[in-house]
Design an enzyme around this catalytic site. Sequence first.
Site, PDB file in Angstrom:
ATOM      1  N   GLU A 816      50.682  12.005  46.911  1.00 46.28           N
ATOM      2  CA  GLU A 816      52.026  11.532  46.583  1.00 46.28           C
ATOM      3  C   GLU A 816      52.110  11.120  45.121  1.00 46.28           C
ATOM      4  OE1 GLU A 816      55.232   8.038  47.848  1.00 46.28           O
ATOM      5  OE2 GLU A 816      53.593   8.537  49.207  1.00 46.28           O
ATOM      6  N   ARG A 894      55.463  -2.999  52.944  1.00 48.87           N
ATOM      7  CA  ARG A 894      55.520  -2.425  54.296  1.00 48.87           C
ATOM      8  C   ARG A 894      54.540  -3.132  55.221  1.00 48.87           C
ATOM      9  NH1 ARG A 894      57.360   2.066  57.312  1.00 48.87           N
ATOM     10  NH2 ARG A 894      58.559   2.890  55.567  1.00 48.87           N
ATOM     11  N   GLU A1275      53.714   9.236  60.657  1.00 49.80           N
ATOM     12  CA  GLU A1275      52.912   8.023  60.507  1.00 49.80           C
ATOM     13  C   GLU A1275      52.877   7.116  61.736  1.00 49.80           C
ATOM     14  OE1 GLU A1275      53.311   6.575  56.019  1.00 49.80           O
ATOM     15  OE2 GLU A1275      55.227   7.277  56.823  1.00 49.80           O
TER      16      GLU A1275
END
Length: 1343
Positions: A816, A894, A1275
């Site tokens: 990413e 997160r 995920e």
Amino acid sequence: MLIAQKMSHDMENSMMPESDELVFFVNGRKVVERNVDPELNLITYLRRKLGLTGTKLGCGEGGCGSCTVMISKYSPLQGKIVHMAVNACLAPLCSLHHTAVTTVEGIGSTGTQLHPVQERIAKAHGSQCGFCTPGFVMSVYTLLRNNLNPTMEEIEDTLQGNLCRCTGYRPILEGYRTFTQSSSCCGGAGDGRNCCKVQPNKKSPKLFESSEFKPLDPTQEPIFPPELALSESPRRTLVFRGERVTWIQPTTLSELLALKAKHPEARLVVGNTEVGIEMKFKNMLYPVILAPTRIPELNSTQRTETGILFGAACTLTYIGSMLKEAVDELPGYRTEVFRAVLEQLRWFAGQQIRNVAAVGGNIMTASPISDLNPLFVASGCLLTLASQGSTRVVRMDVDFFTGYRKTMLSPQEVLVSVEIPYTRKGEYFSTFKQAQRREDDIAIVNCGMRVAFREGTSVVEELELSYGGMGPTTVSAKKTCQELLGKQWNKELLQRACSLLASELTLSPSAPGGMVQFRRTLSLSFFFKFYLSVLQKLGQDFKGDFQVESIPPEQISATELFHKDPTSSVQLFQGAPPDQVPTDVVGHPLPHLSSLKQATGEAIYCDDLPRFEKELYLALVTSTEAHAQISSIDTSQALKVPGVTCFLTAKDIPGSNVTGHIAMDETVFADDVVTCVGHIIGAVVADTEAHAQIAAKAVKVTYKKLKPIITIQEAISHRSFHIPPLKLENGNIEQGFGQADDIVEGEIHIGGQEHFYLETHCTVAVPRGEDGEMEVFSSTQSPSETQVIVAKVLGVPANKIVCRVKRLGGGFGGKESRSTILSTVVAVAAYKTKRPVRCALSRDVDMLVSGGRNPFLGRYKVGYQKSGKIVAVDLTLYCNAGNTLDLSSSILERAMFHMGNSYKIPNIRGIGYPCKTNLPSNTAFRGFGGPQGMLIAETWMDAVIQKSGLPADQVRKLNLYQEGDITYFSQKMEDVNIVKCWDECMESSSYHSRRKAVDEFNRQYRWKKRGLAIIPTMFGASFTATFLNQAGALVHIYTDGSVLLTHGGTEMGQGLHTKMVQVASRALGIPVSRIHISETSTATVPNTSPTAASVSSDLNGMAIKNACQTLLERLEPFKAANPTGAWEQWVFAAYMERVSLSAAGFYRTPDLNYNWNENKGRAYSYFSYGVACSEVEVDCLTGDHKNLRTDIVMDVGLSLNPALDIGQVEGAFAQGLGLFTLEELRYSPDGVLYTRGPGTYKIPAAGDIPAKFNVSLLREAPNKKAIYSSKAVGEPPLFLAASIFFAIKDAIVAARAASGVMEPFRLDSPATPDRIRVACVDALTEMCPPAEPGTFTPWNVEV
């Protein structure tokens, strides 16, 4: 030194004859090569010279199987043609004289016909990213060439040397199960009425229909080349000379001994499984290599009066087959050693290595953790050694090894043969091995143990205890053995032996390899197992002859060898509605659209791109210090290497050297200071990959060391954080604790994880010659970010850079942001040289420089009531971000959003710190902090359960979110399916009856304990950075009616392109066969978000639907004018009326407005839910464990594609299994990463998945928030593997209770054999106490 060696080699070469011709076949075509370089391996030749890119380079050390090919040759020893699966990355090209090589391209293609092995893995959904697929295909193809009717066990054994990071292995095994006699979906147990697919009111479709598979027809296989079948082995010596190395292949023993006398420093190579590794990864150079594979004496086998004699060049596979024959033919008492060798060979490397590795190489490598040397020492094998004019026979004992990787042989001597002895009555032999992973792994500790008794008694006459992993060489417990001679084999001997072993087999607390307490305990545990197994055999063999102590029934489990349970699986999902139109395949288990190309090797990855004219190769030069000032860089020797073009540093960057993601705190090249081992200092550009890598190793960098910060604890001590702490608070924490009946406190450390995508980072940069334009082909999840950062580094606007991505061989978040550390360097090289430049990182460099999942430390204080209701949670989270911030602040966010998992917590406070350390920057990894946050949550929940004494399932369910609840981050819970998942999983797993069965098992067995756990998950779907929740698409309709679809997401195995074609097919009302996706490019869809956060289908699907709706509106008048017409007629009519047949689509997720500072707004569009129940069995003496069964219920909304979604569930679970139980990144106290490849870093293999692996997609659960009522799936399932972690913890609780230990204990992640064994406290662990922390420098540290 290397340059001097090369000069010496050049002088010697000038006096030697020219190289011989190398003759072999590739896919039936004859190849004649002159001037072969001995350093050239088969994979490089196949890919670079022949353009056969189906064979993939995954690791370069024979540990992943991606490069598997079949080698066929006539074996004089066996008198037949033999087919072997081998690792092309290790096979020297010059070792292939008179062989036939078959690659994946040679057995079938989409343009001709598929081989059944290719078809079945593809149509059974066993290919996701596809990078590993050709390796699996060739391993099973080779098996079938040797055995048309394999058993499932043989297929599983064949695949021990093949790794997959995507699928979770289940679909691969299921696809290949169809080659066996028993091939039903539930492992042979189904019988129609009771089939696993038929459950009450829940008949489920099949993922694939095996009856449609093409049958295997052995008459259609390519024949062995007649030219090779008729030719005999070379009668003369073959010589191949390269730039640095000469390869000599003699044909007689006398000639070999003469060559060894002339070149005493020469290495003997058969399989190249050791020397190849040394030369590639340890920078070793051996100017002369001798290949003894054609020498009869070194390849012969003979049964003697005392044992079986094997030539030193005999392969381990061949030795295994000969020993099996002997075991089948001879009385059991004669084959004790043979059976022990076979037991070790079961787990010795992979099939590809065993097929080429020679027994002599295993001995002479003298590895202190050799799987076979302890057996050979304990059994007293006889070795025949020869030199010119001399031969001697020595007994292999501990004195054979004179030091680390040294033996008693003189430089001129050669090992000719090894004789493995028979055993006699009253003589017993056992072997034990404990590794991080059972399959294809080196030992932590292993041993060979032999005892012989005085005739007619249980009095010890001879005793040999030999260990690997307990010192720099194979060691024998001489004092212990001597002390026990003449003793009765009874409990007193056991106690005395353990006491003696504990004092004799000591290790420094700083010993290389670490795990000192574990290793010492294993040495005792193995003897305890040996003691019981011998006692058992004595009782069986001499029953009635003399008195033997009986073994209590609960102790018997310690004597059992590991056995695999038959694998079975069930996949349940809701089929598409019966009235759905045939062209609409949304909801159908459509195979991945590239799967057939992936199975044939035709699918193109970044490094498979054909070579560009004048293309150059790049190799990185990286820091060897964690924190230091650069004093000097000496490139003089590097620039002398042939073919080197230039050396690049920060001074060569035309634009900005400063880069970054959330913060601009990174550089392309280190400038004056390095801040981690692996920090990129410079790069070498050369004409070949080999020259670039040799030159990179020749660059000398000197440093002035600075104090590094490596661990979270050090960062806390030094207050070293990237940004101020994050805080998330809701309710009144003090009031909550006031309401609590009890409080638990504790902490857990969660280790990091390497992405281990099978395709490493790769970039090809092609300057286009005008206006500063450049094309960048990159294996990235973020084409737009790559475009922008490369443009910034080159000092040009983004419109001059085009980034193109065809597909990735896996990403998992690792590509990413970190892909730009390579793409920027390669782009600078292309800019400077004005030529195309390519770099595909080697596995060890990729692991060194690119970072991984953030390690976390979680500290908790939790208040709860007597009912088990949680009323207050106070958490502090620390994540090891590494040397730059990268995405770690978002990862920490997160984690904090998920620190309560699926539980309603009225009063909570969480504080998070991103630690700044001198490690390579950690980064996104599937789950993005969510798994770490949820594991901390389940750890404190487990602590509450243990202390309260309440049933685990009761407490967890009591605290689950309900419809309408408000989360601690202020989001109202809507369409909550967690309780529905929970109840279904409880029922399908038969939780309550199995809980009773586990408890009963644990009452019956002392040394094996089972554990059971059921764990929920709740995962938020959206980027936490709101601006990223957008996507674009571009849809072209051509005049023939075909459609070209482009969107912003990249295909990395998750099936995104397949799902997007399904979406467009439904939206346009046309078959998927009319729609094509070519690639992802910044030239077609701009400003795209990374393919991440599990929302790529949501975002890009909606954008595609938007574009398709625009096109349908334009076509509507033509459909109305011709309602009975066909699609292509409407399209052509629109074209003739000059109506645009191209449309852009766009989508932004609505209502996302979370404000972190105020803890208000909506953070996520929706949540994905799931529950898993897992059962394990732990060996309390070794820390080993078996995953017996897992049942998963996963909420994926209305699945766009059940096959892809179940594949994502299983693949994520397997990755989580690695995270929580297996994979361990190990660093030195100075920040050096030890685990840089599959040899030292173990991801799950096929044998690690649960023997029973059942996945059910929740029915009737539409999600109004996403495309066609689907949900994110990439995920969310990963955390469900925590059910394995807590099942292990449950088993440990039972083991500790059996030792009378009831107090709470800490179990950090991953739950490795080391941590499990040490937690299972007993008398043996107490005999091996750990050294006091702070009194020594550990070999490795927990970062």
